[in-house]
Write a protein that holds these residues in place. Structure first.
Motif, PDB file in Angstrom:
ATOM      1  N   THR A  95      38.465  38.987  38.208  1.00  0.00           N
ATOM      2  CA  THR A  95      39.508  37.998  37.999  1.00  0.00           C
ATOM      3  C   THR A  95      40.928  39.232  37.667  1.00  0.00           C
ATOM      4  N   ALA A  98      41.667  39.635  41.429  1.00  0.00           N
ATOM      5  CA  ALA A  98      42.168  38.313  41.766  1.00  0.00           C
ATOM      6  C   ALA A  98      43.990  38.353  42.147  1.00  0.00           C
ATOM      7  N   THR A 108      42.108  38.889  48.302  1.00  0.00           N
ATOM      8  CA  THR A 108      41.756  39.615  48.187  1.00  0.00           C
ATOM      9  C   THR A 108      41.055  40.485  49.349  1.00  0.00           C
ATOM     10  N   SER A 135      43.384  31.966  39.453  1.00  0.00           N
ATOM     11  CA  SER A 135      42.044  33.205  39.459  1.00  0.00           C
ATOM     12  C   SER A 135      41.658  32.951  38.037  1.00  0.00           C
TER      13      SER A 135
END
Length: 166
Positions: A95, A98, A108, A135
């Motif tokens: 997370t 991202a 990414t 994300s």
């Protein structure tokens, strides 16, 4: 044989064709009826092929797989071998990765390796708050599993994003 026990025709109804099957989806059902839905991304003004077109699902899954593998290695290194909470740490690292990478460079590492980029529906860079929203929704997994006919996940729709080829 009487009329009540006579065999019914095997011809599917138009309503059934319009809905499609759970396997092929409504797009296939609409195409069987002759409806022209256009290419994926046509409603967004994106080209059918080449740079700027909607990214293929296989390439997107491969990119998320690469990102997940990299995040697993980072999480394993952070935990120094403690495997009990490796999945939770991997999700946290994923997370954060991202949010930071999509919010700054638009991709990414896995997306970049496979030639993909996340942009706004207007064609500009995705803002940092929208990248963060996207994300977090992606980390929940369920929004990413619900797709529209353009191939965008619910996480992309809610954040006003689209994944395209570069």
């Amino acid at each position: 044989m009487d009329e009540q026990t006579a065999e019914k025709p095997d011809k599917p109804t138009a309503a059934r064709q319009a809905i499609g099957t759970w396997l092929s989806g409504p797009r296939a059902g609409a195409e069987q009826l002759g409806a022209d839905l256009g290419h994926r991304g046509a409603r967004l003004g994106l080209p059918a092929e080449g740079p700027g077109s909607i990214a293929a699902p296989g390439r997107r899954l491969a990119a998320i797989g690469l990102d997940w593998a990299m995040c697993t290695l980072v999480a394993y290194g952070l935990l120094a071998g403690d495997r009990t909470s490796l999945g939770n740490w991997t999700l946290l690292v994923f997370t954060v990765l991202a949010v930071v990478t999509v919010g700054t460079v638009g991709a990414t590492p896995g997306k970049r390796l496979l030639g993909l980029r996340v942009i706004s529906v207007q064609g500009t860079r995705l803002t940092f708050p929208r990248a963060a929203l996207r994300s977090v929704l992606l980390a929940l997994a369920v929004p990413a599993l619900i797709w529209d006919r353009d191939g965008r996940g619910l996480h992309d729709r809610l954040s006003g994003a689209v994944q395209v080829r570069i």
